[in-house]
Write an enzyme that holds these catalytic residues in place. Structure first.
Site, PDB file in Angstrom:
ATOM      1  N   ASP A   1       1.039  -1.164  -0.160  1.00  0.00           N
ATOM      2  CA  ASP A   1      -0.108   0.080  -0.059  1.00  0.00           C
ATOM      3  C   ASP A   1       1.007   1.258  -0.066  1.00  0.00           C
ATOM      4  O   ASP A   1       0.467   2.146   0.584  1.00  0.00           O
ATOM      5  CB  ASP A   1      -0.773   0.126   1.180  1.00  0.00           C
ATOM      6  CG  ASP A   1      -2.104   0.925   1.140  1.00  0.00           C
ATOM      7  OD1 ASP A   1      -2.574   1.205   1.985  1.00  0.00           O
ATOM      8  OD2 ASP A   1      -2.420   1.472   0.091  1.00  0.00           O
TER       9      ASP A   1
ATOM     10  N   LYS B   1       2.739   3.473  -5.550  1.00  0.00           N
ATOM     11  CA  LYS B   1       2.009   2.495  -6.579  1.00  0.00           C
ATOM     12  C   LYS B   1       3.254   1.922  -7.685  1.00  0.00           C
ATOM     13  O   LYS B   1       3.222   0.839  -8.034  1.00  0.00           O
ATOM     14  CB  LYS B   1       0.889   2.895  -7.324  1.00  0.00           C
ATOM     15  CG  LYS B   1      -0.025   3.747  -6.198  1.00  0.00           C
ATOM     16  CD  LYS B   1      -0.378   2.434  -5.140  1.00  0.00           C
ATOM     17  CE  LYS B   1      -0.993   3.439  -3.915  1.00  0.00           C
ATOM     18  NZ  LYS B   1      -1.101   2.666  -2.733  1.00  0.00           N
TER      19      LYS B   1
ATOM     20  N   ASP C   1      -3.353  -2.993  -2.443  1.00  0.00           N
ATOM     21  CA  ASP C   1      -4.212  -1.913  -2.597  1.00  0.00           C
ATOM     22  C   ASP C   1      -4.096  -1.096  -3.627  1.00  0.00           C
ATOM     23  O   ASP C   1      -3.333  -0.986  -4.520  1.00  0.00           O
ATOM     24  CB  ASP C   1      -4.397  -1.088  -1.468  1.00  0.00           C
ATOM     25  CG  ASP C   1      -5.348  -0.038  -1.059  1.00  0.00           C
ATOM     26  OD1 ASP C   1      -5.221   0.917  -0.416  1.00  0.00           O
ATOM     27  OD2 ASP C   1      -6.477  -0.594  -1.637  1.00  0.00           O
ATOM     28  N   ASN C   2      -5.364  -0.717  -4.206  1.00  0.00           N
ATOM     29  CA  ASN C   2      -5.342   0.386  -5.365  1.00  0.00           C
ATOM     30  C   ASN C   2      -5.006  -0.045  -6.505  1.00  0.00           C
ATOM     31  O   ASN C   2      -4.444   0.701  -7.411  1.00  0.00           O
ATOM     32  CB  ASN C   2      -4.517   1.861  -4.791  1.00  0.00           C
ATOM     33  CG  ASN C   2      -4.785   2.207  -3.640  1.00  0.00           C
ATOM     34  OD1 ASN C   2      -3.820   1.890  -2.425  1.00  0.00           O
ATOM     35  ND2 ASN C   2      -5.848   2.757  -3.300  1.00  0.00           N
TER      36      ASN C   2
ATOM     37  N   GLU D   1     -11.453   4.201  -0.955  1.00  0.00           N
ATOM     38  CA  GLU D   1     -11.929   4.517   0.450  1.00  0.00           C
ATOM     39  C   GLU D   1     -12.616   5.717   0.471  1.00  0.00           C
ATOM     40  O   GLU D   1     -12.420   6.741   0.009  1.00  0.00           O
ATOM     41  CB  GLU D   1     -10.581   4.685   1.389  1.00  0.00           C
ATOM     42  CG  GLU D   1      -9.532   5.439   0.647  1.00  0.00           C
ATOM     43  CD  GLU D   1      -8.564   4.657   0.118  1.00  0.00           C
ATOM     44  OE1 GLU D   1      -8.994   3.664  -0.603  1.00  0.00           O
ATOM     45  OE2 GLU D   1      -7.401   5.142   0.136  1.00  0.00           O
TER      46      GLU D   1
HETATM   47  C1  LIG Z   1       9.206   2.954  -1.870  1.00  0.00           C
HETATM   48  N1  LIG Z   1       9.607   2.543  -0.616  1.00  0.00           N
HETATM   49  C2  LIG Z   1       8.716   3.005   0.401  1.00  0.00           C
HETATM   50  N2  LIG Z   1       9.283   2.500   1.626  1.00  0.00           N
HETATM   51  C3  LIG Z   1       8.584   2.987   2.886  1.00  0.00           C
HETATM   52  N3  LIG Z   1       7.599   3.645   2.783  1.00  0.00           N
HETATM   53  C4  LIG Z   1       7.110   4.153   1.717  1.00  0.00           C
HETATM   54  C5  LIG Z   1       7.705   3.822   0.278  1.00  0.00           C
HETATM   55  N4  LIG Z   1       7.062   4.226  -0.556  1.00  0.00           N
HETATM   56  C6  LIG Z   1       6.013   5.170   0.129  1.00  0.00           C
HETATM   57  N5  LIG Z   1       6.256   4.917   1.382  1.00  0.00           N
HETATM   58  C7  LIG Z   1       5.273   5.651   2.430  1.00  0.00           C
HETATM   59  O1  LIG Z   1       3.897   4.924   2.094  1.00  0.00           O
HETATM   60  C8  LIG Z   1       2.691   5.851   2.013  1.00  0.00           C
HETATM   61  C9  LIG Z   1       2.361   5.953   0.603  1.00  0.00           C
HETATM   62  C10 LIG Z   1       1.305   5.438   0.145  1.00  0.00           C
HETATM   63  C11 LIG Z   1       0.744   5.714  -1.241  1.00  0.00           C
HETATM   64  N6  LIG Z   1      -0.447   5.749  -1.285  1.00  0.00           N
HETATM   65  C12 LIG Z   1      -1.127   6.333  -2.178  1.00  0.00           C
HETATM   66  O2  LIG Z   1      -0.627   7.143  -3.285  1.00  0.00           O
HETATM   67  C13 LIG Z   1      -2.709   6.195  -2.158  1.00  0.00           C
HETATM   68  C14 LIG Z   1      -3.454   7.041  -2.884  1.00  0.00           C
HETATM   69  C15 LIG Z   1      -4.779   7.055  -3.081  1.00  0.00           C
HETATM   70  C16 LIG Z   1      -5.672   8.054  -3.961  1.00  0.00           C
HETATM   71  C17 LIG Z   1      -6.452   7.712  -4.729  1.00  0.00           C
HETATM   72  C18 LIG Z   1      -7.242   8.723  -5.472  1.00  0.00           C
HETATM   73  C19 LIG Z   1      -6.789   9.971  -5.380  1.00  0.00           C
HETATM   74  F1  LIG Z   1      -7.491  10.998  -5.797  1.00  0.00           F
HETATM   75  C20 LIG Z   1      -5.945  10.377  -4.656  1.00  0.00           C
HETATM   76  C21 LIG Z   1      -5.105   9.484  -3.745  1.00  0.00           C
HETATM   77  C22 LIG Z   1      -5.492   6.119  -2.373  1.00  0.00           C
HETATM   78  C23 LIG Z   1      -4.759   5.077  -1.702  1.00  0.00           C
HETATM   79  O3  LIG Z   1      -5.484   4.271  -1.012  1.00  0.00           O
HETATM   80  C24 LIG Z   1      -3.306   5.116  -1.779  1.00  0.00           C
HETATM   81  O4  LIG Z   1      -2.721   4.248  -0.965  1.00  0.00           O
HETATM   82  C25 LIG Z   1       3.531   7.152   2.902  1.00  0.00           C
HETATM   83  F2  LIG Z   1       2.734   8.390   2.396  1.00  0.00           F
HETATM   84  C26 LIG Z   1       4.867   7.061   2.192  1.00  0.00           C
HETATM   85  O5  LIG Z   1       5.551   7.975   2.988  1.00  0.00           O
HETATM   86 MG   LIG Z   2      -3.865   2.369  -0.489  1.00  0.00          MG
END
Ligand SMILES: CNc1ncnc2c1ncn2[C@@H]1O[C@H](/C=C/CNC(=O)c2cc(-c3ccc(F)cc3)cc(O)c2O)[C@H](F)[C@H]1O
Ligand SMILES: [Mg+2]
Length: 214
Positions: free
Chosen positions: A141, A144, A169-170, A199
């Site tokens: 999650d 992406k 997810d997603n 969600e």
């Molecule tokens: C790459 N390695 C990483 N290692 C550790 N933590 C990380 C890493 N990469 C990210 N993180 C960490 O994981 C999280 C990132 C979550 C990203 N999730 C989404 O973008 C996401 C976006 C939407 C969405 C849908 C429609 C819309 F209009 C706007 C948004 C819905 C969803 O359910 C999501 O999960 C956190 F923020 C980041 O620091």
């Molecule tokens: Mg998500």
């Protein structure tokens, strides 16, 4: 005033959720994000699908990539059998600090290990650092476009065994097209799509469950 969304979510949990009650923490965040301000938690609808997979698999060792505020970490941990561990990775220190407090408020800190750092650095160290052989269940999650490289990295590091399950997810919104193509096209995975909604909205989204065949 200058608070961040995760800080406002934590404040809501501390003022509305019952300390030590994981379900009330989950419900409080869902209520807030549905009626006050949207946030990217897996949410109640997709969360129910995740719950059913966690209950079916009863993982001893589970990994989550992308903790954010800790909503799914709390949701998952509340379903884990005794002597099971959820390792969750978050590289944003602000989010990690919030998540630690949400996890503590829910009273599930003894089932959750939060690693503050990037998955790319930590996946290759998991076996040594945690005395792990493999993960029974992985919840993706995080960013992406990192689902696929991190899945390949987990394969290369021998963290997946025959029967390990990936839950992503997603896969529709925002989408993870390269990941979907990989797990659906590879003979090494048996993949299944669970149709749902983004969600707190009526936008289509879904969860992909993929069993690693070794
Ligand atoms: C790459 N390695 C990483 N290692 C550790 N933590 C990380 C890493 N990469 C990210 N993180 C960490 O994981 C999280 C990132 C979550 C990203 N999730 C989404 O973008 C996401 C976006 C939407 C969405 C849908 C429609 C819309 F209009 C706007 C948004 C819905 C969803 O359910 C999501 O999960 C956190 F923020 C980041 O620091
Ligand atoms: Mg998500």
């Amino acid at each position: 005033y200058g608070s961040t969304r995760p800080e406002r979510i934590l404040a809501e949990v501390k003022s509305k959720a019952t300390r030590g009650d994981a379900r009330s923490v989950v419900d409080t965040i869902d209520q807030y994000c549905r009626h006050q301000e949207w946030a990217m938690n897996v949410g109640d609808e997709k969360g129910t699908i995740l719950d059913s997979i966690v209950c079916e698999v009863k993982p001893r060792a589970m990994l989550e990539l992308g903790t954010y505020c800790g909503y799914s970490a709390v949701r998952i941990a509340s379903l884990l059998p005794p002597n099971s561990r959820l390792i969750t990775m978050e590289f944003n220190p602000v989010f990690a600090a919030i998540a630690r407090q949400v996890i503590a408020w829910a009273g599930v800190e003894d089932k959750v290990v939060l690693i503050e750092g990037p998955s790319g650095d930590w996946i290759p160290k998991m076996k040594k650092e945690f005395g792990l052989t493999s993960f029974d269940l992985v919840f993706l999650d995080h960013w992406k476009d990192c689902y696929l490289p991190d899945t390949k990295l987990m394969e290369e590091c021998g963290l997946l065994r025959t029967g390990s399950i990936l839950v992503a997810d997603n896969v529709i919104c925002p989408g993870a097209p390269d990941y979907l193509e990989y797990v659906r096209g590879s003979p090494r995975y048996e993949s299944k799509y669970f149709r749902s909604h983004l969600e707190y909205t009526r936008v289509e989204d879904g969860i992909e469950k993929s069993v690693f065949l070794g």
